[in-house]
Motif scaffolding. Structure first.
Motif, PDB file in Angstrom:
ATOM      1  N   ARG A 196      -7.704   2.957  -3.259  1.00  0.00           N
ATOM      2  CA  ARG A 196      -6.954   2.734  -4.494  1.00  0.00           C
ATOM      3  C   ARG A 196      -7.301   1.360  -5.046  1.00  0.00           C
ATOM      4  O   ARG A 196      -7.513   0.401  -4.300  1.00  0.00           O
ATOM      5  N   PRO A 198       5.103  10.890  -0.741  1.00  0.00           N
ATOM      6  CA  PRO A 198       4.386   9.630  -0.858  1.00  0.00           C
ATOM      7  C   PRO A 198       3.461   9.632  -2.077  1.00  0.00           C
ATOM      8  O   PRO A 198       3.042  10.699  -2.547  1.00  0.00           O
ATOM      9  N   PHE A 199       3.162   8.439  -2.556  1.00  0.00           N
ATOM     10  CA  PHE A 199       2.356   8.294  -3.766  1.00  0.00           C
ATOM     11  C   PHE A 199       1.233   7.299  -3.532  1.00  0.00           C
ATOM     12  O   PHE A 199       1.458   6.228  -2.980  1.00  0.00           O
ATOM     13  N   ARG A 206       4.822   6.279   5.032  1.00  0.00           N
ATOM     14  CA  ARG A 206       4.006   7.490   5.133  1.00  0.00           C
ATOM     15  C   ARG A 206       2.581   7.238   4.664  1.00  0.00           C
ATOM     16  O   ARG A 206       1.765   8.140   4.618  1.00  0.00           O
ATOM     17  N   VAL A 207       2.325   5.991   4.259  1.00  0.00           N
ATOM     18  CA  VAL A 207       0.971   5.613   3.848  1.00  0.00           C
ATOM     19  C   VAL A 207       0.592   4.376   4.646  1.00  0.00           C
ATOM     20  O   VAL A 207       1.321   3.391   4.665  1.00  0.00           O
ATOM     21  N   GLU A 208      -0.548   4.483   5.320  1.00  0.00           N
ATOM     22  CA  GLU A 208      -0.951   3.383   6.202  1.00  0.00           C
ATOM     23  C   GLU A 208      -2.166   2.683   5.594  1.00  0.00           C
ATOM     24  O   GLU A 208      -3.136   3.329   5.188  1.00  0.00           O
ATOM     25  N   VAL A 209      -2.088   1.359   5.516  1.00  0.00           N
ATOM     26  CA  VAL A 209      -3.219   0.606   4.962  1.00  0.00           C
ATOM     27  C   VAL A 209      -4.256   0.392   6.052  1.00  0.00           C
ATOM     28  O   VAL A 209      -3.945  -0.090   7.138  1.00  0.00           O
ATOM     29  N   SER A 239       3.707   2.482  -1.800  1.00  0.00           N
ATOM     30  CA  SER A 239       4.572   2.154  -2.930  1.00  0.00           C
ATOM     31  C   SER A 239       5.937   2.821  -2.812  1.00  0.00           C
ATOM     32  O   SER A 239       6.934   2.283  -3.280  1.00  0.00           O
ATOM     33  N   ALA A 240       5.987   3.992  -2.158  1.00  0.00           N
ATOM     34  CA  ALA A 240       7.275   4.690  -2.054  1.00  0.00           C
ATOM     35  C   ALA A 240       8.239   3.897  -1.186  1.00  0.00           C
ATOM     36  O   ALA A 240       9.417   3.729  -1.531  1.00  0.00           O
ATOM     37  N   GLU A 281      -8.210  -0.971  -1.919  1.00  0.00           N
ATOM     38  CA  GLU A 281      -7.500  -0.894  -0.656  1.00  0.00           C
ATOM     39  C   GLU A 281      -7.712   0.519  -0.116  1.00  0.00           C
ATOM     40  O   GLU A 281      -7.595   1.490  -0.861  1.00  0.00           O
ATOM     41  N   ILE A 282      -8.045   0.609   1.157  1.00  0.00           N
ATOM     42  CA  ILE A 282      -8.267   1.913   1.773  1.00  0.00           C
ATOM     43  C   ILE A 282      -6.983   2.280   2.527  1.00  0.00           C
ATOM     44  O   ILE A 282      -6.521   1.512   3.370  1.00  0.00           O
ATOM     45  N   VAL A 283      -6.426   3.446   2.210  1.00  0.00           N
ATOM     46  CA  VAL A 283      -5.192   3.865   2.887  1.00  0.00           C
ATOM     47  C   VAL A 283      -5.348   5.273   3.440  1.00  0.00           C
ATOM     48  O   VAL A 283      -6.173   6.052   2.987  1.00  0.00           O
ATOM     49  N   LYS A 284      -4.531   5.576   4.448  1.00  0.00           N
ATOM     50  CA  LYS A 284      -4.471   6.925   5.013  1.00  0.00           C
ATOM     51  C   LYS A 284      -3.097   7.498   4.699  1.00  0.00           C
ATOM     52  O   LYS A 284      -2.095   6.786   4.793  1.00  0.00           O
ATOM     53  N   ALA A 285      -3.053   8.769   4.337  1.00  0.00           N
ATOM     54  CA  ALA A 285      -1.766   9.397   4.058  1.00  0.00           C
ATOM     55  C   ALA A 285      -1.826  10.844   4.503  1.00  0.00           C
ATOM     56  O   ALA A 285      -2.880  11.479   4.484  1.00  0.00           O
ATOM     57  N   SER A 286      -0.676  11.351   4.949  1.00  0.00           N
ATOM     58  CA  SER A 286      -0.625  12.767   5.283  1.00  0.00           C
ATOM     59  C   SER A 286      -0.104  13.531   4.069  1.00  0.00           C
ATOM     60  O   SER A 286       0.414  12.947   3.132  1.00  0.00           O
ATOM     61  N   GLY A 338       0.812  -1.209   0.000  1.00  0.00           N
ATOM     62  CA  GLY A 338       0.000   0.000   0.000  1.00  0.00           C
ATOM     63  C   GLY A 338       0.849   1.264   0.000  1.00  0.00           C
ATOM     64  O   GLY A 338       0.408   2.322  -0.432  1.00  0.00           O
TER      65      GLY A 338
END
Lengths: 316, 246
Positions: B156, B137-138, A177-180, A68-69, B163-168, A66
């Motif tokens: 996404r 982040p992407f 930095r991305v949490e699933v 990708s970076a 898939e459910i994701v959280k991002a800042s 989740g």
């Protein structure tokens, strides 16, 4: 320099498109007389990879697909460790997110939607699908480093067993930095991009309530289901089943198009299928021009009859 | 919130595909160009909705020569506040991503919207390359975005589901269908677009890492065999014995 294959571990297993990527990588390694290695997300049981010729696997811990970076950074770390000349990824949702980032991180030339082994090694040239499969481009990568995203069903999986597999754990320090939060998967069924058999429906079905006719046929064949754009636009079916220029491009062995007229945007998404069957009550439907087998008839009669015939064949 | 939306000109999807100059170049004689639908319908519109809720500005940026100005004006007519055109007709994704990243560094953007791929070359490489160049982040192939208290929740597309994701923030995302509903520019938008700023930015030096050397169209010599609709056993036999696909 090595050939590195990213083997996506999905809940402990490796999907068909990953095995295709391994076969591609192994052949390229033979052609270029380079060592072959795999990089795997997480640390599943990798014994199965031996069957396809992988004798060395790097297990990447601490990154999720989740983010990708962070995954791309982890793979880039392995690239420099094994001095990879070429990284092979699958051209699926994970690969699509990573390939471009990996290209930047490794300073590599990236070719996505690759559909064959390189046509030339010196200079390095490989073909890619463009215009949603309506054309192919030959792309040259002059630099030493390459990242290739391999389209599903572009190479036949071959076994090439090796005796042992050596594993090494690598920790990704990418910092997530991305949490699933969760995955909502449609249970059962065959994922469309990698399916060998696909049954697809169009407006001829008249409404979502009739989709069971198509699903019955797909069920007996073990095929994935797909649809045309008007069907997904009307929300009869989800967008990820939409095949065509603004949907996805597929190249299954068998594509059965039912009640789809065959607009050019749709044909683009499927015309690399090995065998196309068109079932339509309109004998003038443009799709017949692209078909190997045609049935002119009412789908509500023809499809249940075909389902029965397949059942009989499978039972025999 | 300062939002940057990357837009591209793409070959209209019903265009006849042919090549010229010894099959080394796409022949665009008589071909219509449109704003790449993923950039227009989903990415730009969702960016505008976000601005309407959070405030700030939506800027659009396009890497292209002056022939791209038509699609840039359309983006302004749909509602973007300001547009930039990086004056280079790009040949490869790495070239485009590099120009976009250099531009984005000069601004103070919180989020960058892109379309998941262009409908002509389909490689989908610009969005992830851009994120890597910025070290942001992407999240790719996004069909839903919610934004609350500085945090984005995104859906996404993955194989066989979402898939459910959280991002800042900051964040680069690539949009697919369902992220927003298409907006048609109205007369007022079209008139206002003429007065909105469109700044031309000079491209920076870069060397592409790939080059397209030739094109071809797959030849399929299909000789269709018609099967009697009453006789589906025959179709099954052909698929099994002749085509050998089942």
């Amino acid at each position: 320099m090595s050939i590195l294959v990213f083997c996506e571990n999905i809940e402990g297993t490796f999907k068909k498109n990953t095995l295709e990527a391994i076969t591609y990588g192994r052949k390229l390694a033979e052609q270029t007389q380079s060592p072959l290695a795999a990089v795997v997300n997480g640390s599943p049981d990798v014994e199965v990879l031996k069957t396809y010729g992988i004798g060395k696997a790097y297990l990447l811990e601490g990154s999720n697909t989740g983010d990708s970076a962070s995954l791309a950074k982890g793979i880039a770390g392995v690239c420099s460790k094994v001095d990879a000349s070429t990284v092979i990824l699958t051209y699926n949702s994970t690969g699509k997110s990573i390939a471009g980032q990996l290209g930047i991180l490794c300073g590599a030339g990236v070719v996505n939607s690759v559909n064959a082994l390189p046509s030339s090694l010196e200079p390095f040239q490989v073909s890619q699908s463009v215009f949603a499969g309506k054309a192919e481009a030959v792309v040259e990568v002059p630099g030493e480093k390459k990242v290739l995203g391999l389209q599903s069903n572009s190479i036949k999986i071959e076994e090439a067993p090796v005796d042992t597999i050596d594993t090494e754990i690598v920790t990704s320090d990418g910092g997530s930095r991305v949490e699933v939060i969760r995955q909502d998967k449609i249970s059962g069924g065959v994922p469309l991009p990698e399916a060998e058999l696909v049954v697809s429906g169009g407006r001829g079905f008249k409404g979502p309530e009739n989709w069971n006719i198509l699903e019955d046929l797909a069920g007996v064949l073990g095929a994935a289901t797909a649809c045309s754009r008007p069907v997904s636009d009307s929300d009869w079916r989800p967008h990820h089943e939409h095949v065509g220029q603004t949907g996805i491009t597929i190249r299954p062995n068998l594509y059965i198009a039912i009640g789809i007229s065959g607009a050019i945007q749709h044909l683009g998404g499927v015309n690399n299928s090995k065998t196309i069957v068109v079932i339509n009550k309109d004998p003038e439907a443009p799709f017949f021009k692209a078909a190997d087998y045609g049935v002119v008839g009412d789908l509500f009669d023809v499809v249940p009859r075909l389902t029965e015939a397949v059942k009989k064949y499978k039972g025999a | 919130m300062n939002i940057l939306v990357c837009i591209a000109r793409a070959v209209e999807t019903t265009a006849k595909i042919s090549f010229t100059d010894n099959d080394t170049r796409f022949d665009d004689t008589g071909v219509q160009y449109i704003m790449n639908p993923y950039d227009e319908w989903y990415s730009l519109v969702r960016a505008l909705e976000l601005k309407e809720k959070e405030g700030g500005e939506v800027h659009v940026v396009c890497v292209g020569d002056s022939s791209s100005e038509q699609v840039i004006r359309k983006a302004l007519a749909i509602g973007a506040d300001k547009a930039f055109r990086i004056d280079l007709e790009p040949k490869t994704a790495d070239e485009t991503a590099f120009q976009l990243a250099e531009f984005a560094k000069s601004g103070n953007y919180d989020i960058i919207f892109t379309g998941k791929e262009t409908v002509d070359y389909n490689s989908g490489l610009v969005p992830p390359m851009l994120s890597a160049l910025l070290d942001w982040p992407f999240v790719g192939i996004v069909s839903d975005l919610e934004y609350e208290n500085g945090e984005a929740t995104l859906s996404r597309e993955i194989e066989g589901g979402v898939e459910i994701v959280k991002a800042s923030l900051p964040l680069v995302l690539s949009a697919t269908k369902d992220l927003a509903e298409q907006r048609i520019p109205n007369m007022r938008g079209i008139m206002m677009a003429k007065r909105k700023p469109l700044e031309v930015v000079e491209a920076k030096e870069t060397a592409p890492k790939v080059n397209f050397v030739g094109f071809s169209k797959p030849e399929k010599d299909t000789e269709i065999t018609y099967v009697d609709p009453e006789n589906m056993d025959e179709l099954v036999r052909l698929l099994s014995e002749e085509a050998k696909v089942i």
